[in-house]
Design a protein around this motif. Structure first.
Motif, PDB file in Angstrom:
ATOM      1  N   PRO A  54       0.821  -1.210   0.000  1.00  0.00           N
ATOM      2  CA  PRO A  54       0.000   0.000   0.000  1.00  0.00           C
ATOM      3  C   PRO A  54       0.856   1.262   0.000  1.00  0.00           C
ATOM      4  O   PRO A  54       1.868   1.326   0.709  1.00  0.00           O
ATOM      5  N   PRO A  55       0.454   2.244  -0.793  1.00  0.00           N
ATOM      6  CA  PRO A  55       1.239   3.468  -0.941  1.00  0.00           C
ATOM      7  C   PRO A  55       1.550   4.145   0.393  1.00  0.00           C
ATOM      8  O   PRO A  55       2.592   4.758   0.552  1.00  0.00           O
ATOM      9  N   VAL A  56       0.633   4.001   1.336  1.00  0.00           N
ATOM     10  CA  VAL A  56       0.842   4.688   2.606  1.00  0.00           C
ATOM     11  C   VAL A  56       2.114   4.201   3.305  1.00  0.00           C
ATOM     12  O   VAL A  56       2.760   4.930   4.050  1.00  0.00           O
ATOM     13  N   LYS A  57       2.499   2.965   2.990  1.00  0.00           N
ATOM     14  CA  LYS A  57       3.714   2.422   3.606  1.00  0.00           C
ATOM     15  C   LYS A  57       4.968   3.089   3.067  1.00  0.00           C
ATOM     16  O   LYS A  57       6.061   2.927   3.609  1.00  0.00           O
ATOM     17  N   LEU A  58       4.792   3.831   1.966  1.00  0.00           N
ATOM     18  CA  LEU A  58       5.951   4.508   1.406  1.00  0.00           C
ATOM     19  C   LEU A  58       6.303   5.753   2.203  1.00  0.00           C
ATOM     20  O   LEU A  58       7.210   6.485   1.841  1.00  0.00           O
ATOM     21  N   ARG A  59       5.569   5.941   3.297  1.00  0.00           N
ATOM     22  CA  ARG A  59       5.846   7.104   4.124  1.00  0.00           C
ATOM     23  C   ARG A  59       6.499   6.745   5.449  1.00  0.00           C
ATOM     24  O   ARG A  59       6.911   7.578   6.191  1.00  0.00           O
ATOM     25  N   GLY A  60       6.544   5.478   5.717  1.00  0.00           N
ATOM     26  CA  GLY A  60       7.048   5.077   7.027  1.00  0.00           C
ATOM     27  C   GLY A  60       8.479   4.571   6.990  1.00  0.00           C
ATOM     28  O   GLY A  60       9.177   4.693   5.994  1.00  0.00           O
ATOM     29  N   ILE A  61       8.886   3.939   8.060  1.00  0.00           N
ATOM     30  CA  ILE A  61      10.277   3.477   8.136  1.00  0.00           C
ATOM     31  C   ILE A  61      10.544   2.296   7.209  1.00  0.00           C
ATOM     32  O   ILE A  61      11.680   1.954   6.936  1.00  0.00           O
ATOM     33  N   HIS A  62       9.458   1.670   6.731  1.00  0.00           N
ATOM     34  CA  HIS A  62       9.656   0.509   5.865  1.00  0.00           C
ATOM     35  C   HIS A  62       9.742   0.893   4.405  1.00  0.00           C
ATOM     36  O   HIS A  62       9.832   0.022   3.538  1.00  0.00           O
ATOM     37  N   ARG A  63       9.679   2.204   4.130  1.00  0.00           N
ATOM     38  CA  ARG A  63       9.462   2.639   2.763  1.00  0.00           C
ATOM     39  C   ARG A  63      10.446   2.065   1.751  1.00  0.00           C
ATOM     40  O   ARG A  63      10.059   1.751   0.620  1.00  0.00           O
ATOM     41  N   HIS A  64      11.689   1.887   2.135  1.00  0.00           N
ATOM     42  CA  HIS A  64      12.652   1.377   1.157  1.00  0.00           C
ATOM     43  C   HIS A  64      12.388  -0.079   0.832  1.00  0.00           C
ATOM     44  O   HIS A  64      12.572  -0.518  -0.308  1.00  0.00           O
ATOM     45  N   PHE A  65      11.942  -0.827   1.829  1.00  0.00           N
ATOM     46  CA  PHE A  65      11.650  -2.228   1.578  1.00  0.00           C
ATOM     47  C   PHE A  65      10.370  -2.370   0.772  1.00  0.00           C
ATOM     48  O   PHE A  65      10.222  -3.265  -0.062  1.00  0.00           O
ATOM     49  N   VAL A  66       9.444  -1.476   1.002  1.00  0.00           N
ATOM     50  CA  VAL A  66       8.209  -1.481   0.221  1.00  0.00           C
ATOM     51  C   VAL A  66       8.518  -1.143  -1.235  1.00  0.00           C
ATOM     52  O   VAL A  66       8.029  -1.784  -2.159  1.00  0.00           O
ATOM     53  N   LEU A  67       9.369  -0.159  -1.417  1.00  0.00           N
ATOM     54  CA  LEU A  67       9.764   0.231  -2.774  1.00  0.00           C
ATOM     55  C   LEU A  67      10.485  -0.926  -3.458  1.00  0.00           C
ATOM     56  O   LEU A  67      10.246  -1.226  -4.622  1.00  0.00           O
ATOM     57  N   TYR A  68      11.347  -1.578  -2.713  1.00  0.00           N
ATOM     58  CA  TYR A  68      12.041  -2.751  -3.248  1.00  0.00           C
ATOM     59  C   TYR A  68      11.035  -3.822  -3.663  1.00  0.00           C
ATOM     60  O   TYR A  68      11.164  -4.446  -4.707  1.00  0.00           O
ATOM     61  N   GLY A  69      10.027  -4.023  -2.832  1.00  0.00           N
ATOM     62  CA  GLY A  69       8.988  -5.001  -3.148  1.00  0.00           C
ATOM     63  C   GLY A  69       8.282  -4.658  -4.451  1.00  0.00           C
ATOM     64  O   GLY A  69       8.005  -5.525  -5.285  1.00  0.00           O
TER      65      GLY A  69
END
Lengths: 127, 318
Positions: A54-69
């Motif tokens: 979810p895009p909202v996760k691109l705002r938190g501390i996990h954002r780089h891993f989400v982007l990688y995903g």
């Protein structure tokens, strides 16, 4: 005079197509269609990916891993490399990431200070 | 005490009907961190709302680390206070599930389980079929259990680095020593060096690695004060890291390594596809091997035994 279809072919000659090739649909006139299709396909896949990431996760501390995903998801879908910037640009069509409010999960993880401890397994000697 | 349908016991001076103030929500309060039963296991959860229904308190809980889709109303019978005792209960159930792990996966995939040399596994399966029927009542339950089995990334820390962590523990907690700050190389330096190393090896397409390393730095900066310090290091942290300094510019390999112990927990809060998780695992392992290769340059072999607060004197120049 040849049939209408082949007449078009003549025009394509400059593309390196032999004027002698019979009954082959000229690729370049049809190629504009796949391009649009692939753009749509791209966006569809991205939206699919966003169900997992979810895009909202691109705002938190996990954002780089989400982007990688997201990079990985698209890479697998299209069998080509996607750079982080490319993914962000794609996202930009649908979301203004900066405007998203980070969810409160971060306060769950980071809200409770605890002293570091090594797992028990480290202290068990196995000779 | 005039509100109509409120026969609740033990509540005093509550507000008008409908909105029960947090202090009067029965045993558990809104925002409280609790432990909750779900299926055969206990999970960490948070009470989002509390409501009195038909003389019973019902709590809307969110399972920490899980998608909000799993949020649900449950009663006090499924809730536990977040105490040490109950945490032990949780761990006990976890262990029990660990035995059934392999059989669980096989079943939900609807395939015949592989012929296992361990007859015990088959027996457990049979047992599960009978007693753990609840688990298979709804598809979503299986999903969650399998999800949790696969969810935790396994980060295999190389043995010499494990030894490093033990020494680290020994120095700080047993010998009252501290890592001398600021460190050189610091976390930033190490991550950069690794990226350079990988670029030379791969030649191109280091964006994936780059993104993961950024993620690690991000985790490190946020997690250091929250979960990577021993109690005895807290004062030093206060002194060394002022307002806008990032811990990754002050601390080094010793604390970075501790992050890897906590990494599976942190990553559990993000939903990541299994395949992607596997690739990440490989990249993280490669990074650890890089640390191992450079262990003597990155890590301190001795910590600082002089206590700053005790004034001068105890230098280490014997």
């Amino acid at each position: 005079m040849e049939a209408g279809g082949n007449g078009k072919e003549r025009e394509e000659e400059q593309d390196g197509m032999s004027v002698h090739s019979p009954c082959k649909a000229p690729p370049s006139s049809a190629s504009s269609l796949p391009k649009e299709q692939s753009q749509v396909e791209l966006e569809l896949r991205l939206l699919e990916a966003l169900e997992i990431y979810p895009p909202v996760k691109l705002r938190g501390i996990h954002r780089h891993f989400v982007l990688y995903g997201l990079m990985e998801f698209l890479r697998r879908s299209f069998d080509r490399y996607f750079s982080p910037d490319e993914v962000l640009q794609l996202l930009d069509r649908f979301y203004n990431i900066e405007m998203l409010k980070p969810d409160d999960e971060e306060s769950e993880i980071l809200g409770h200070e605890e002293d570091f401890t090594l797992p028990q397994s480290y202290f068990v000697k196995e000779e | 005490m005039g509100s109509s349908s409120k026969d609740d016991s033990g509540s005093d001076g509550e507000a008008s009907s409908g909105d029960a103030p947090p202090s009067n929500s029965g045993l558990f309060s809104e925002g409280e961190r609790v432990l909750a039963y779900h299926g055969p296991r206990i999970y960490e959860a948070k009470v989002q709302r509390a409501e009195l229904r038909k003389k019973e308190w019902r709590y809307f809980v969110h399972y920490l680390g899980w998608n909000k889709n799993w949020d649900e109303w449950i009663g006090t019978d499924r809730l536990l206070k977040h105490t040490e005792e109950n945490v032990l209960k949780q761990q006990a159930l976890e262990k029990k599930q660990g035995v059934d792990k392999s059989s669980k996966l096989g079943r939900s995939a609807q395939t015949k389980p592989k012929v296992s040399t361990d007859a015990k596994v088959d027996k457990e399966e049979q047992k599960n079929n009978v007693t753990k029927g609840k688990k298979r009542k709804s598809g979503s339950d299986i999903e969650k259990d399998n999800f949790s089995v696969e969810k935790l990334v396994k980060i295999q820390i190389p043995s010499t680095l494990k030894k490093q962590l033990l020494d680290d523990w020994e120095y700080v907690t047993q010998q009252d020593k501290l890592v001398k700050l600021p460190r050189s190389p610091n976390v930033d330096d190490i991550l950069t060096k690794y990226l350079e190393y990988r670029s030379k090896k791969d030649g191109m397409m280091t964006d994936s690695v780059g993104e993961i390393l950024k993620g690690i730095r991000c985790y490190f900066d946020k997690a250091l004060p929250v979960m990577l310090l021993y109690k005895k290091e807290r004062q030093q942290y206060q002194d060394a890291v002022k307002n806008d300094t990032s811990p990754s510019t002050i601390y080094g390999a010793e604390h970075l390594l501790r992050l890897f112990v906590k990494l599976p927990e942190l990553l559990a809060y993000v939903n990541i596809e299994e395949e992607t998780l596997t690739r990440m695992q490989q990249k993280l392992l490669d990074f650890l091997k890089f640390l191992q290769k450079n262990q003597s340059t990155f890590f301190l072999s001795a910590y600082d035994g002089s206590k700053v607060s005790e004034g001068k004197g105890k230098g280490k120049d014997d």
